[in-house]
Design a protein around this motif. Structure first.
Motif, PDB file in Angstrom:
ATOM      1  N   SER A 171       0.846  -1.179   0.000  1.00  0.00           N
ATOM      2  CA  SER A 171       0.000   0.000   0.000  1.00  0.00           C
ATOM      3  C   SER A 171       0.882   1.229   0.000  1.00  0.00           C
ATOM      4  N   ASN A 172       0.380   2.308  -0.550  1.00  0.00           N
ATOM      5  CA  ASN A 172       1.114   3.561  -0.512  1.00  0.00           C
ATOM      6  C   ASN A 172       0.686   4.424   0.665  1.00  0.00           C
ATOM      7  N   GLU A 173      -0.246   3.925   1.490  1.00  0.00           N
ATOM      8  CA  GLU A 173      -0.713   4.683   2.647  1.00  0.00           C
ATOM      9  C   GLU A 173       0.357   4.698   3.725  1.00  0.00           C
ATOM     10  N   THR A 174       0.447   5.814   4.421  1.00  0.00           N
ATOM     11  CA  THR A 174       1.379   5.912   5.531  1.00  0.00           C
ATOM     12  C   THR A 174       0.894   5.029   6.674  1.00  0.00           C
ATOM     13  N   LEU A 175       1.791   4.780   7.598  1.00  0.00           N
ATOM     14  CA  LEU A 175       1.431   4.011   8.782  1.00  0.00           C
ATOM     15  C   LEU A 175       0.279   4.685   9.526  1.00  0.00           C
ATOM     16  N   GLY A 176       0.329   6.009   9.633  1.00  0.00           N
ATOM     17  CA  GLY A 176      -0.732   6.743  10.312  1.00  0.00           C
ATOM     18  C   GLY A 176      -2.084   6.537   9.658  1.00  0.00           C
ATOM     19  N   GLU A 177      -2.135   6.585   8.335  1.00  0.00           N
ATOM     20  CA  GLU A 177      -3.398   6.384   7.613  1.00  0.00           C
ATOM     21  C   GLU A 177      -3.897   4.948   7.781  1.00  0.00           C
ATOM     22  N   GLN A 178      -2.979   3.982   7.718  1.00  0.00           N
ATOM     23  CA  GLN A 178      -3.359   2.588   7.912  1.00  0.00           C
ATOM     24  C   GLN A 178      -3.886   2.369   9.330  1.00  0.00           C
ATOM     25  N   LEU A 179      -3.263   3.043  10.279  1.00  0.00           N
ATOM     26  CA  LEU A 179      -3.682   2.948  11.682  1.00  0.00           C
ATOM     27  C   LEU A 179      -5.073   3.534  11.866  1.00  0.00           C
ATOM     28  N   LYS A 180      -5.328   4.696  11.253  1.00  0.00           N
ATOM     29  CA  LYS A 180      -6.659   5.308  11.330  1.00  0.00           C
ATOM     30  C   LYS A 180      -7.710   4.362  10.765  1.00  0.00           C
ATOM     31  N   ASP A 181      -7.411   3.734   9.625  1.00  0.00           N
ATOM     32  CA  ASP A 181      -8.355   2.800   9.005  1.00  0.00           C
ATOM     33  C   ASP A 181      -8.607   1.591   9.903  1.00  0.00           C
ATOM     34  N   ALA A 182      -7.548   1.035  10.480  1.00  0.00           N
ATOM     35  CA  ALA A 182      -7.695  -0.148  11.333  1.00  0.00           C
ATOM     36  C   ALA A 182      -8.521   0.177  12.575  1.00  0.00           C
ATOM     37  N   VAL A 183      -8.268   1.327  13.204  1.00  0.00           N
ATOM     38  CA  VAL A 183      -9.017   1.708  14.401  1.00  0.00           C
ATOM     39  C   VAL A 183     -10.473   1.988  14.044  1.00  0.00           C
ATOM     40  N   LYS A 184     -10.693   2.682  12.914  1.00  0.00           N
ATOM     41  CA  LYS A 184     -12.062   2.990  12.484  1.00  0.00           C
ATOM     42  C   LYS A 184     -12.859   1.706  12.234  1.00  0.00           C
ATOM     43  N   LYS A 185     -12.184   0.686  11.685  1.00  0.00           N
ATOM     44  CA  LYS A 185     -12.845  -0.587  11.400  1.00  0.00           C
ATOM     45  C   LYS A 185     -12.963  -1.458  12.645  1.00  0.00           C
ATOM     46  N   GLY A 186     -12.360  -1.013  13.742  1.00  0.00           N
ATOM     47  CA  GLY A 186     -12.434  -1.777  14.979  1.00  0.00           C
ATOM     48  C   GLY A 186     -11.483  -2.956  15.040  1.00  0.00           C
ATOM     49  N   SER A 187     -10.463  -2.945  14.195  1.00  0.00           N
ATOM     50  CA  SER A 187      -9.519  -4.053  14.153  1.00  0.00           C
ATOM     51  C   SER A 187      -8.322  -3.773  15.056  1.00  0.00           C
ATOM     52  N   LYS A 188      -8.504  -4.081  16.350  1.00  0.00           N
ATOM     53  CA  LYS A 188      -7.435  -3.847  17.325  1.00  0.00           C
ATOM     54  C   LYS A 188      -6.182  -4.640  16.972  1.00  0.00           C
ATOM     55  N   GLU A 189      -6.371  -5.872  16.531  1.00  0.00           N
ATOM     56  CA  GLU A 189      -5.217  -6.724  16.240  1.00  0.00           C
ATOM     57  C   GLU A 189      -4.427  -6.186  15.047  1.00  0.00           C
ATOM     58  N   SER A 190      -5.122  -5.740  14.017  1.00  0.00           N
ATOM     59  CA  SER A 190      -4.442  -5.142  12.860  1.00  0.00           C
ATOM     60  C   SER A 190      -3.656  -3.906  13.263  1.00  0.00           C
TER      61      SER A 190
END
Length: 147
Positions: free
Chosen positions: A105-124
């Motif tokens: 992915s070309n997304e930054t770690l911060g953007e990936q983190l925002k997506d994972a938290v928004k989706k409720g994926s604590k493990e991700s």
């Protein structure tokens, strides 16, 4: 992996996501919001603070913030679980703006983190933080060898 490390990674992911979303604003971090605890802080009839966190939860949150602060990922006012006003340091921002090499992915770690938290994926989110902190530690070690 120990339960404490997993819990630490999940909490750090949520802290980083919150601070990245609010950057550059200094934010008072609410332990209940970040640790999914029941209840909110309140006061007793004498005006004393009633902490909804258990002693163990309060200590875990405080020690996690302290570690992030002392490791240089956060700057601001550190005052324990309920009295800290923080933002990302340059090191923290650089970490979250990096693009992990193992992710297609070309997304930054911060953007990936925002997506994972928004989706409720604590493990991700925890896995992203684990990988980033490991990569960052390796880069720091290499940098110290060449300095």
């Amino acid at each position: 992996m120990s339960d404490n490390i997993k819990k630490f990674d999940e909490l750090v992911a949520r802290i980083f996501e919150k601070l990245y979303s609010e950057f550059p604003k200094q934010v008072v971090l609410n332990p209940c919001e970040l640790m999914d605890c029941e209840g909110e802080p309140s006061t007793d009839c004498a005006g004393g603070f009633i902490d909804p966190l258990s002693k163990e939860e309060n200590e875990f949150f405080s020690y996690t913030l302290s570690w992030l602060y002392e490791s240089g990922y956060l700057i601001g006012k550190f005052g324990g679980a309920w009295n800290s006003r923080m933002t990302l340091s340059l090191q923290g921002l650089q970490l979250l703006k990096s693009v992990p090499s193992s992710v297609e992915s070309n997304e930054t770690l911060g953007e990936q983190l925002k997506d994972a938290v928004k989706k409720g994926s604590k493990e991700s989110a925890a896995n992203l933080i684990r990988e980033a902190l490991n990569a960052n530690n390796i880069m720091n070690l290499l940098a110290s060898v060449f300095n």
